[in-house]
Design a protein around this motif. Structure first.
Motif, PDB file in Angstrom:
ATOM      1  N   GLY A 275       8.083   8.661   9.333  1.00 19.36           N
ATOM      2  CA  GLY A 275       7.331   7.492   9.816  1.00 19.36           C
ATOM      3  C   GLY A 275       6.830   6.694   8.617  1.00 19.36           C
ATOM      4  N   ASN A 276       6.173   7.383   7.691  1.00 18.00           N
ATOM      5  CA  ASN A 276       5.752   6.711   6.450  1.00 18.00           C
ATOM      6  C   ASN A 276       6.969   6.073   5.779  1.00 18.00           C
ATOM      7  OD1 ASN A 276       3.974   9.689   6.026  1.00 18.00           O
ATOM      8  ND2 ASN A 276       2.936   7.772   6.455  1.00 18.00           N
TER       9      ASN A 276
ATOM     10  N   GLY B 212       2.344  -3.601   4.434  1.00 17.73           N
ATOM     11  CA  GLY B 212       1.996  -2.221   4.767  1.00 17.73           C
ATOM     12  C   GLY B 212       2.335  -1.953   6.223  1.00 17.73           C
TER      13      GLY B 212
ATOM     14  N   LYS C  10       0.815  12.824  10.794  1.00 19.09           N
ATOM     15  CA  LYS C  10       0.482  14.153  10.309  1.00 19.09           C
ATOM     16  C   LYS C  10      -0.494  14.821  11.255  1.00 19.09           C
ATOM     17  CE  LYS C  10       1.299  12.526   5.684  1.00 19.09           C
ATOM     18  NZ  LYS C  10       0.686  11.701   4.647  1.00 19.09           N
TER      19      LYS C  10
ATOM     20  N   CYS D  69       0.857  -1.187   0.000  1.00 17.16           N
ATOM     21  CA  CYS D  69       0.000   0.000   0.000  1.00 17.16           C
ATOM     22  C   CYS D  69       0.894   1.238   0.000  1.00 17.16           C
ATOM     23  CB  CYS D  69      -0.910   0.007   1.226  1.00 17.16           C
ATOM     24  SG  CYS D  69      -2.120  -1.322   1.149  1.00 17.16           S
TER      25      CYS D  69
ATOM     26  N   GLU E 126       6.073  -2.097  12.077  1.00 11.90           N
ATOM     27  CA  GLU E 126       5.662  -1.294  13.247  1.00 11.90           C
ATOM     28  C   GLU E 126       5.951   0.188  13.007  1.00 11.90           C
ATOM     29  OE1 GLU E 126       4.342  -0.542  15.901  1.00 11.90           O
ATOM     30  OE2 GLU E 126       3.496  -2.421  16.603  1.00 11.90           O
ATOM     31  N   HIS E 127       5.436   0.984  13.894  1.00 15.59           N
ATOM     32  CA  HIS E 127       5.541   2.427  13.723  1.00 15.59           C
ATOM     33  C   HIS E 127       6.873   3.018  14.159  1.00 15.59           C
ATOM     34  CE1 HIS E 127       0.968   2.696  13.654  1.00 15.59           C
ATOM     35  NE2 HIS E 127       1.452   2.783  12.449  1.00 15.59           N
TER      36      HIS E 127
ATOM     37  N   LEU F 275      -2.538  -0.531   9.063  1.00 18.56           N
ATOM     38  CA  LEU F 275      -3.406  -0.910   7.951  1.00 18.56           C
ATOM     39  C   LEU F 275      -4.060  -2.279   8.146  1.00 18.56           C
ATOM     40  CD1 LEU F 275      -1.436   0.332   4.794  1.00 18.56           C
ATOM     41  CD2 LEU F 275      -3.055   1.559   6.228  1.00 18.56           C
TER      42      LEU F 275
ATOM     43  N   LYS G 195       3.020   7.658  18.047  1.00 18.33           N
ATOM     44  CA  LYS G 195       3.214   7.418  16.616  1.00 18.33           C
ATOM     45  C   LYS G 195       3.478   8.746  15.908  1.00 18.33           C
ATOM     46  CE  LYS G 195       0.446   6.297  12.568  1.00 18.33           C
ATOM     47  NZ  LYS G 195      -0.896   6.127  12.057  1.00 18.33           N
ATOM     48  N   MET G 196       4.504   8.782  15.072  1.00 18.45           N
ATOM     49  CA  MET G 196       4.699  10.000  14.272  1.00 18.45           C
ATOM     50  C   MET G 196       3.553  10.077  13.278  1.00 18.45           C
ATOM     51  SD  MET G 196       7.968  11.188  11.928  1.00 18.45           S
ATOM     52  CE  MET G 196       8.981  11.760  13.283  1.00 18.45           C
TER      53      MET G 196
HETATM   54  P1  AMP Z   1      -0.675   6.945   4.511  1.00 17.72           P
HETATM   55  O1  AMP Z   1      -0.105   7.878   3.496  1.00 17.72           O
HETATM   56  O2  AMP Z   1      -1.203   7.601   5.717  1.00 17.72           O
HETATM   57  O3  AMP Z   1      -1.685   5.991   3.861  1.00 17.72           O
HETATM   58  O4  AMP Z   1       0.530   6.038   5.030  1.00 17.72           O
HETATM   59  C1  AMP Z   1       1.425   5.398   4.175  1.00 17.72           C
HETATM   60  C2  AMP Z   1       2.113   4.256   4.909  1.00 17.72           C
HETATM   61  O5  AMP Z   1       2.860   4.760   6.030  1.00 17.72           O
HETATM   62  C3  AMP Z   1       1.157   3.209   5.482  1.00 17.72           C
HETATM   63  O6  AMP Z   1       1.679   1.909   5.213  1.00 17.72           O
HETATM   64  C4  AMP Z   1       1.154   3.502   6.975  1.00 17.72           C
HETATM   65  O7  AMP Z   1       0.911   2.329   7.713  1.00 17.72           O
HETATM   66  C5  AMP Z   1       2.572   3.986   7.195  1.00 17.72           C
HETATM   67  N1  AMP Z   1       2.760   4.836   8.393  1.00 17.72           N
HETATM   68  C6  AMP Z   1       2.046   5.913   8.787  1.00 17.72           C
HETATM   69  N2  AMP Z   1       2.547   6.458   9.941  1.00 17.72           N
HETATM   70  C7  AMP Z   1       3.633   5.695  10.275  1.00 17.72           C
HETATM   71  C8  AMP Z   1       4.606   5.714  11.340  1.00 17.72           C
HETATM   72  N3  AMP Z   1       4.595   6.662  12.301  1.00 17.72           N
HETATM   73  N4  AMP Z   1       5.566   4.784  11.346  1.00 17.72           N
HETATM   74  C9  AMP Z   1       5.632   3.830  10.368  1.00 17.72           C
HETATM   75  N5  AMP Z   1       4.751   3.748   9.346  1.00 17.72           N
HETATM   76  C10 AMP Z   1       3.772   4.664   9.280  1.00 17.72           C
END
Ligand code: AMP
Ligand code: ZN
Length: 466
Positions: free
Chosen positions: A40-41, A227, A270, A29, A259-260, A231, A267-268
């Protein structure tokens, strides 16, 4: 021991081989492009890059599809507020994301696909679900009736027996742990983008996008779906419900979740505003490879606590690796080979591979590298490292870097290439030989200004980037 991954579906570590024994069909994803991604992403995407690289190192070919979510509630809200179409609004963020991926040295997936370019496929899948009695329509929008899918909850291991029948959710943002009928297709609303399809005029929900695109390009059953851990529910649970209700086959054999990345225990994200982008950290002077290292060093199923000290430690670790490589390349060693050292290198390689095979245990893999560095540095210091040990030590570093990819220095605009530096160093050596000391000093200073440090050793001149 063979390659194995923790599978969220079975909650077990299982040996991994693609179904056809050769090519891994993998779907990950991708980002929702309504803003710049944060680190984080990027941790999740770094994990996916490592996964790709290790699958290839294990001898498999890849067919990897990543989506770009370019239609979704937040995007529509932000685009409307900015007075732009969703395409106008998302384009710069998509470009910035792909740029970040290149900066962090991610291998490109075989396909990157946009949701807005697959609306007919989504409508088709929804039609199939309706034909099977899995949906209902309310106020013109189509919902998935999760009570019809007996295995709902099998990925997140939640028991949804007591769920509220008929409770609906039609936004893309969810309360955790609350299973509700989710929207597949939203009826056209004034002022919102919409598409005319066989099932009517409207737009897709978020979950249907991944089912439709994954199955279009990779078939009914994937080898790996990956992902971030957030998710698992409801997004991936819903993808399973959508795909399996239509095909009657498992949607993916393996489900991998990272993991995050967290900041001060949270969690980091937005929405919390506690985030750094890659650009923020680069503006503070951290090279991309430092950030890549930071994001890879903690095994993906552990939380990664982000701190500035952690970044500094990553920079130090990379220096250590680079200095070691330089020493291997430029030091003079006694002729011959030390059999014990050769054995030590073979052991390090086995430890490295064994750790990576063990569900991508990057911490173990890095420990194998640094222990070898320590031991061989000691051997070098006491003259026990020989000329014929050089090639195998360098080959091991190459294996390491084919996965971690942190040794090469990111070229800064206007900076010198390795070949330019070698030429200037040779000119300086020639000047010194000709007793033109002023000329030699001028060249040294010129290099220093560009961040290149020279070191005169008994084996000749060595240089490194500051
Ligand atoms: P999004 O753009 O919000 O759909 O996120 C894109 C990807 O980043 C997804 O696979 C989320 O699970 C992951 N994600 C979002 N926040 C974090 C985080 N703090 N640490 C690790 N992965 C993250
Ligand atoms: Zn998805």
């Amino acid at each position: 021991m063979a390659l194995r991954f923790y599978n969220t579906l079975t909650q077990q570590v299982q040996e991994f081989v693609p179904a056809d024994g050769k090519t891994v069909r993998m779907y990950t994803c991708g980002p929702t492009v309504y803003n710049f991604v944060h680190i984080g992403n990027l941790r999740t995407f770094t994990f996916q890059d490592l996964l790709r690289r290790w699958l290839r190192a294990s001898g498999f070919a890849l067919n990897h599809v990543m989506n770009i979510t370019d239609v979704e509630d937040k995007i529509i809200r932000s685009a409307t507020a900015a007075g732009q179409t969703i395409q106008e609004y998302t384009k710069p963020y998509e470009e910035a994301f792909l740029e970040d991926c290149a900066t962090l040295r991610f291998e490109k997936p075989e396909r990157i696909v946009r949701a807005t370019e697959h609306i007919p496929e989504m409508a088709d899948l929804i039609q199939k679900l309706s034909d099977k009695g899995m949906t209902y329509t309310s106020d013109g929008s189509v919902y998935y009736r999760i009570s019809q899918f007996k295995e709902y909850g099998k990925l997140s291991h939640n028991d949804f027996a007591g769920m509220r029948a008929g409770a609906r959710v039609d936004v893309d943002e969810y309360d955790k742990d609350d299973a509700r009928d989710f929207v597949l297709w939203k009826m056209k609303k004034e002022g919102e983008p919409s598409w005319q399809t066989a099932i009517g005029d409207g737009r897709p929900g978020w979950h249907i996008e991944c089912s439709a695109m994954a199955m279009k390009y990779l078939g009914d059953t994937l080898d790996i779906h990956a992902g971030g851990v957030d998710l698992v529910f409801p997004h991936h649970e819903n993808e399973i419900a959508q795909s399996e209700a239509v095909t009657g086959k498992p949607f993916s054999r393996f489900w991998l979740h990272s993991e995050h990345l967290i900041v001060e225990g949270q969690k980091m994200s937005k929405s919390l505003g506690n985030f750094y982008t890659l650009r923020d950290l680069m503006a503070l002077g951290y090279q991309p490879e430092i950030i890549r290292y930071l994001l890879t060093q903690v095994p993906y199923r552990n939380k990664l606590n982000f701190t500035m000290d952690g970044l500094k430690a990553a920079a130090t670790a990379i220096d250590r690796l680079r200095n070691y490589k330089l020493r291997l390349e430029t030091d003079k060693y006694p002729v011959g080979a030390n059999g014990e050292i050769e054995k030590r290198i073979v052991q390090a390689k086995l430890d490295f591979i064994g750790s990576m095979d063990d569900d991508l245990n990057t911490a173990g893999a890095l420990a194998a590298v640094f222990e070898l560095i320590r031991d061989t540095n000691t051997a070098m210091d006491v003259g026990q490292f020989f000329e014929d040990n050089r090639a195998s030590a360098l080959a091991f570093l190459k294996t390491f870097d084919s996965v971690f990819d942190v040794l090469e220095v990111t070229a800064v605009e206007g900076s010198l290439s390795d070949a330019d530096i070698d030429t200037l160093v040779a000119e300086r050596t020639a000047a010194k030989k000709a007793k033109d000391f002023a000329g030699a000093d001028r060249l040294r200073n010129e290099l220093l200004e560009k961040g290149i440090v020279l070191e005169d050793t008994k084996e000749g001149v060595r240089w490194k980037r500051k």
